[in-house]
Write a protein that holds these residues in place. Structure first.
Motif, PDB file in Angstrom:
ATOM      1  N   PHE A 126      23.596 120.448 -31.819  1.00  0.00           N
ATOM      2  CA  PHE A 126      23.292 121.398 -32.896  1.00  0.00           C
ATOM      3  C   PHE A 126      24.529 121.652 -33.746  1.00  0.00           C
ATOM      4  O   PHE A 126      24.455 121.693 -34.975  1.00  0.00           O
ATOM      5  N   LYS A 127      25.670 121.811 -33.068  1.00  0.00           N
ATOM      6  CA  LYS A 127      26.914 122.080 -33.804  1.00  0.00           C
ATOM      7  C   LYS A 127      27.283 120.898 -34.695  1.00  0.00           C
ATOM      8  O   LYS A 127      27.695 121.074 -35.849  1.00  0.00           O
ATOM      9  N   ALA A 128      27.103 119.684 -34.171  1.00  0.00           N
ATOM     10  CA  ALA A 128      27.449 118.496 -34.953  1.00  0.00           C
ATOM     11  C   ALA A 128      26.542 118.350 -36.169  1.00  0.00           C
ATOM     12  O   ALA A 128      27.011 117.981 -37.261  1.00  0.00           O
ATOM     13  N   VAL A 129      25.259 118.622 -36.000  1.00  0.00           N
ATOM     14  CA  VAL A 129      24.332 118.562 -37.136  1.00  0.00           C
ATOM     15  C   VAL A 129      24.794 119.512 -38.229  1.00  0.00           C
ATOM     16  O   VAL A 129      24.833 119.162 -39.419  1.00  0.00           O
ATOM     17  N   ALA A 130      25.155 120.726 -37.826  1.00  0.00           N
ATOM     18  CA  ALA A 130      25.626 121.710 -38.804  1.00  0.00           C
ATOM     19  C   ALA A 130      26.945 121.267 -39.432  1.00  0.00           C
ATOM     20  O   ALA A 130      27.106 121.322 -40.663  1.00  0.00           O
ATOM     21  N   ASP A 131      27.878 120.831 -38.614  1.00  0.00           N
ATOM     22  CA  ASP A 131      29.210 120.466 -39.124  1.00  0.00           C
ATOM     23  C   ASP A 131      29.152 119.286 -40.078  1.00  0.00           C
ATOM     24  O   ASP A 131      29.954 119.205 -41.026  1.00  0.00           O
TER      25      ASP A 131
END
Length: 278
Positions: A126-131
């Motif tokens: 999830f964090k990578a998708v956002a970043d």
């Protein structure tokens, strides 16, 4: 405004990674490609589509991007990476460099553990998708609504669209089922910036469905999200389990007939163009 189908699929079962697909299903278990859909989208003035994954493999995402490279109407691809493998961040970074790769969709509806998305070992995804500025398609059932709400609030910068209105069980309509689904959707609409796909409702209805079967669900979604956060999708060829492309499109247009022309333009094109940066 340009007409966009925000959710459709192409597949070839011979590839061997569509684990959810019944091998003997006369509608689903056959190849579907651009030549099959092209006449139908042309009949409705649809000039762009978003091609969405249907297999839990990176290989299928590569297959879809190959189709997108060769197909003018495919404006974006929503793919898949393994959130259970942190090393797949390298795949995600590589895929993000493709101009038609827009985001990912874990197949959460098919995962036995309803709390899978809350596991610590998958949070990197999830964090990578956002970043990376990618999109996230939230695929699930009403029982997943409140876990999705937690994830969306945990990653408020992640660009999210709720697939298929979170698949309300229209075929088993009851006041209890409707209220549970409606409350969960309302909280997502009110407490997050998520968008919603006006898609796949026919496959959650009974055979012989009518527009009136769908209307309470559609009216609720439009009331809480507004046309500026809603995008129409065919979910073709899955929609063929209940009707053909034109039948679902006609029903959607009837359900949107009371909207102002600008709002209809958002639902049938503008919202998808904005969300997916098409």
């Amino acid at each position: 405004m340009e007409q966009i189908d925000a959710h459709q699929h192409y597949w070839n079962p011979a590839r061997g990674d569509y684990d959810w697909m019944p091998k003997d299903d006369p509608i689903l278990a056959r190849p579907y490609g651009p030549a099959d859909l092209a006449p139908q989208i042309a009949a409705h003035g649809v000039t762009k589509t978003v091609l969405v994954q249907a297999a839990a493999t990176v290989n299928e995402t590569e297959y879809l991007l190959g189709i997108a490279d060769a197909t003018d109407h495919v404006a974006g691809v929503v793919g898949w990476v393994d959130f259970e493998k942190p090393s797949d961040i390298e795949h995600l970074k590589r895929l993000a460099e493709h101009p038609k790769f827009k985001g990912v969709r874990p197949m959460i509806q098919d995962i036995p553990d309803d709390d899978w998305m809350l596991r610590e070992d998958v949070q990197w995804g999830f964090k990578a998708v956002a970043d990376l500025g990618l999109t996230f398609d939230a695929l699930g059932f009403p029982r997943h609504l409140f876990n999705f709400l937690e994830i969306l609030k945990r990653y408020p910068e992640m660009r999210v669209v709720v697939d298929h209105c979170m698949k309300p069980q229209i075929r088993d309509h009851s006041d209890t089922n409707f209220t549970f689904w409606a409350e969960g959707m309302s909280r997502i609409a009110e407490e997050t910036r998520a968008y919603c796909k006006f898609s796949a409702l026919v496959t959650e209805a009974r055979p012989g469905w009518t527009v009136e079967d769908l209307r309470p669900y559609v009216e609720h979604v439009f009331r809480i999200f507004g046309p500026e956060r809603i995008m129409w999708g065919s979910d073709w060829p899955v929609c063929r389990l209940r009707c053909e492309y034109s039948d679902w499109r006609a029903a959607a247009e009837e359900l949107c007939s009371g909207l102002a022309s600008g709002d209809r333009g958002r639902v049938f094109g503008g919202t998808a163009a904005e969300f997916y940066s098409l």
